[in-house]
Enzyme design. Structure first.
Site, mmCIF file in Angstrom:
data_model
loop_
_atom_site.group_PDB
_atom_site.id
_atom_site.type_symbol
_atom_site.label_atom_id
_atom_site.label_comp_id
_atom_site.label_asym_id
_atom_site.label_seq_id
_atom_site.Cartn_x
_atom_site.Cartn_y
_atom_site.Cartn_z
ATOM 1 C CE1 TYR A 72 6.092 -22.752 -22.555
ATOM 2 C CE2 TYR A 72 5.664 -22.077 -24.823
ATOM 3 C CZ TYR A 72 5.307 -22.801 -23.698
ATOM 4 O OH TYR A 72 4.181 -23.572 -23.710
ATOM 5 C CE LYS B 121 5.908 -26.582 -23.398
ATOM 6 N NZ LYS B 121 5.417 -27.764 -22.658
#
Lengths: 465, 253
Positions: free
Chosen positions: B158, B162
């Site tokens: 994740y 990002k």
């Protein structure tokens, strides 16, 4: 198209959009329009409309160039034929020394003839002379299909009046023939009166306006209570030669010197970052106080220059930069006569908001003309400048819009950067009539602008229903 | 089009069920706004959100949108422009948190998360960017995360996606700016939302509404990047330089 892409804004310096820009003389415009994309094209003059009227983000913007020496004066008819890209500033420098004046000038000389017609501008003489459209004898319009049409009040009047006040959305005005006003001197004879409050102002303007060709009142919108609407009323006319003689007894006035006209810019605001809060409630209140107090209580027949009377802000170049990065918002509307109470409400609302407006201007407008989108109509018009980006502005303007529209008033598209498609439809009930003429002249949507997109001007009535 | 107050007529949310995205839409809607488009996978949930936004002056459309399938993105965005005109504000807010326990070890799961959070999102941003460049105007809000500022062992896939989006947007935003398009990168910290439900809140935890408030301010000021809450900018300017051995021991939730 191989034109440079540039970010453009109106004079209010908000909402930049990027478009291709072609600065070309009239005969090169058709070539510049070759291969125009789906975002269409739009003519732009000197970019003095305040909002998004002369922007066409993602499309082509054409700046027609023209020189004042191309202007042809017809002394017998009292007209001038001039390329649309010429500014009133340049034109006056040619006209005034020859004893002529433009029939209408706005508060700045830095507008083009094409832009003036597209916005159907008005000036301090609207109550007597109407707007510029009333004085256009004929104009040449470049159509979407590349043809040129000569239009006038008697030649294809529907398309002519759709072009007057048509915000550039019927085609590109290439040239216009305009009726002129003969003048004996370049001086103005001005009467100035300080007015203590709003009711006195309404009364003074209603009773004395007809005695003057030009009249306008500056209102201090920060004044409250008993002083609400305190203002300085200036009225005037072109000074005849005899008045210059009388002002200088014992000397002879050379008629040529009496027509001298060569205004200069005194100072320019440099393109440096200026804090957005330079013009705030305190500084503007101080300015307004000074402006009010420096005005004479009452003075008659003062001789002023054309620039001092009509275009005082032109002495300061790029004055819009004083508002800093957030830019300025100009708001101008008209309400019919009999709606003085609404005008009072609006001024009370602005005064209560402590909105830092300097140089708000109140004027009586005379009857409108046949153009469906022309702004002026009989009534009171108020124009004000506010710094952009302030807190509470959205609520303030929502309230003002409602008051104006409920009173049967409307907004001036050349000044507008805020209002909605619905407000446009309420204020301009003949919009559909204009749209029908427009779409016949431009069936494929060649002419577009950011203003047209924001106000849904190009929609057919079915689509907006 | 926008008005002189920077208010938008047409607002598009890619990730129509994102709590933060919806909060930004709510904060961006003004009486001037005419059209909101919620683009999402679960259109039934999208309709429920739409019902809370819709009013007499505000039309809300819910459109089926697969964020992880970039092949359709260009046509999707062009279709919106055709139907709704100028897209004034587009918010790219979709993304999955993923289960770190799984994505850290399962190749397919890691790739699937990257497909939505990075590959699909890059595709969406480019598709929107193309449209806004065609308009010569518009604002594009992209939700990044502080998780990408210094990626942690707690959720590396994740955080990595990002970080990728964040880096891409910094360069891409600078490329868009001279073409009249404003890209605002939003870096929220821990946000109490559906995505983080049941998780232990990190320090400086915030709410979708607070993120929205910071976003609107950033749009108005034409900032390129904002942190939510703003204090995180200071916090991370320190954390970024904390020596690795210390960083790995920090109790960051």
């Amino acid at each position: 198209m191989k034109n440079p892409r540039r970010a453009l804004t109106g004079w209010g310096r908000s909402n930049a959009t990027v478009s291709e820009v072609a600065e070309v003389p009239n005969h090169e415009i058709p070539a510049a329009l070759q291969g125009v994309g789906p975002r269409g094209a739009l003519a732009r003059g000197l970019g003095r409309s305040y909002g998004d009227a002369a922007q066409n983000g993602g499309g082509l913007v054409v700046r027609p160039l023209g020189a004042a020496h191309q202007a042809v004066i017809d002394p017998a008819q009292g007209t001038v034929t001039v390329p649309a890209g010429v500014s009133i500033d340049d034109l006056l420098r040619v006209l005034v020394p020859r004893g002529w004046f433009v029939p209408v000038t706005p508060g700045t000389r830095f507008v083009t003839i094409g832009g003036a017609i597209a916005s159907d501008i008005h000036g301090k003489n609207h109550h007597v002379d109407g707007s510029i459209g009333n004085h256009v004898r004929s104009l040449t319009l470049l159509m979407a299909d590349g043809s040129q049409r000569v239009l006038g009040p008697q030649q294809q009047p529907e398309l002519f009046w759709a072009t007057v006040g048509g915000m550039g959305l019927t085609g590109i005005i290439l040239e216009a023939t305009i009726g002129l006003l003969p003048v004996e001197t370049s001086a103005m004879s001005v009467d100035t009166t300080r007015i203590p409050d709003l009711d006195t102002l309404f009364a003074a303007m209603s009773t004395t306006d007809e005695q003057y060709r030009y009249s306008v009142a500056w209102i201090d919108l920060l004044a409250k209570g008993a002083h609400l609407g305190r203002s300085v009323l200036t009225c005037g006319d072109h000074a005849p030669l005899a008045q210059l003689h009388a002002a200088a007894p014992g000397t002879t006035v050379d008629p040529d010197a009496a027509l001298a006209f060569g205004p200069k810019q005194l100072v320019a605001v440099p393109p440096v970052p200026i804090p957005s809060r330079l013009l705030n409630k305190l500084t503007v209140a101080a300015f307004n106080e000074l402006w009010f107090r420096k005005a004479p209580r009452e003075r008659k027949g003062e001789l002023q220059g054309i620039s001092a009377f009509f275009h005082p802000l032109d002495f300061v170049g790029s004055w819009n930069r004083l508002y800093g990065q957030a830019g300025l918002i100009q708001y101008q509307f008209v309400v019919p006569f009999g709606q003085e109470a609404t005008m009072r409400q609006v001024i009370e609302r602005l005064s209560a908001a402590g909105a830092a407006s300097f140089l708000a201007v109140l004027k009586r407008l005379g009857p409108g003309n046949p153009a469906p989108l022309s702004f002026p109509r009989e009534g009171w018009t108020l124009a004000l400048d506010l710094p952009g980006g302030g807190a509470g502005l959205a609520e303030l303007f929502t309230d003002l819009d409602r008051m104006v529209l409920d009173a049967g008033g409307r907004h001036y598209a050349a000044k507008d950067a805020l209002t909605t498609p619905e407000a446009m439809r309420r204020g301009y009930p003949r919009l559909a009539e204009w749209q029908a003429v427009r779409s016949q002249a431009d069936p494929h949507g060649m002419w577009q602008s950011d203003l047209a997109r924001r106000l849904h001007l190009l929609d057919t009535p079915e689509q907006t229903a | 089009m926008k008005n002189a107050l920077g208010q938008s007529q047409t607002i598009v949310l890619l990730g129509g069920n994102s709590d933060i995205g919806v909060a930004i839409v709510r904060a961006a809607v003004t009486p001037f706004t005419r059209q909101v488009v919620l683009a999402c996978r679960d259109t039934a949930r999208g309709e429920a959100v739409a019902a809370t936004l819709r009013s007499e002056q505000l039309a809300v459309a819910v459109e089926a949108f697969e964020g992880g399938e970039p092949a359709g993105h260009e046509a999707f965005v062009a279709g919106l422009a055709e139907r709704f005109g100028n897209l004034d504000l587009v918010i790219v807010a979709y993304g999955l948190l993923g289960d770190a326990e799984v994505t850290r070890t399962d190749v397919a799961a890691a790739v699937a998360l990257a497909q939505v959070n990075f590959t699909g999102t890059v595709g969406a941003i480019v598709a929107v960017g193309n449209q806004l460049v065609r308009q010569g105007s518009g604002s594009l809000v992209v939700l990044s995360s502080v998780a990408g500022e210094r990626v942690r062992a707690a959720n590396p896939v994740y955080g990595g996606t990002k970080a990728g989006i964040d880096g891409f947007c910094q360069g891409y935003g600078d490329w868009l700016a001279p073409q009249g398009v404003h890209l605002l990168l939003v870096r929220p910290g821990f946000v109490h939302s559906a995505m983080t439900q049941g998780m232990k809140a990190a320090p400086f935890a915030t709410s979708p509404e607070k993120v929205a408030e910071v976003t609107i301010k950033g749009l108005r000021a034409r900032r390129r990047m904002v942190w939510a809450p703003p204090i995180l900018r200071v916090v991370f300017s320190v954390l970024r330089h904390v020596p690795g051995p210390v960083w790995r021991r920090l109790p960051l939730g």
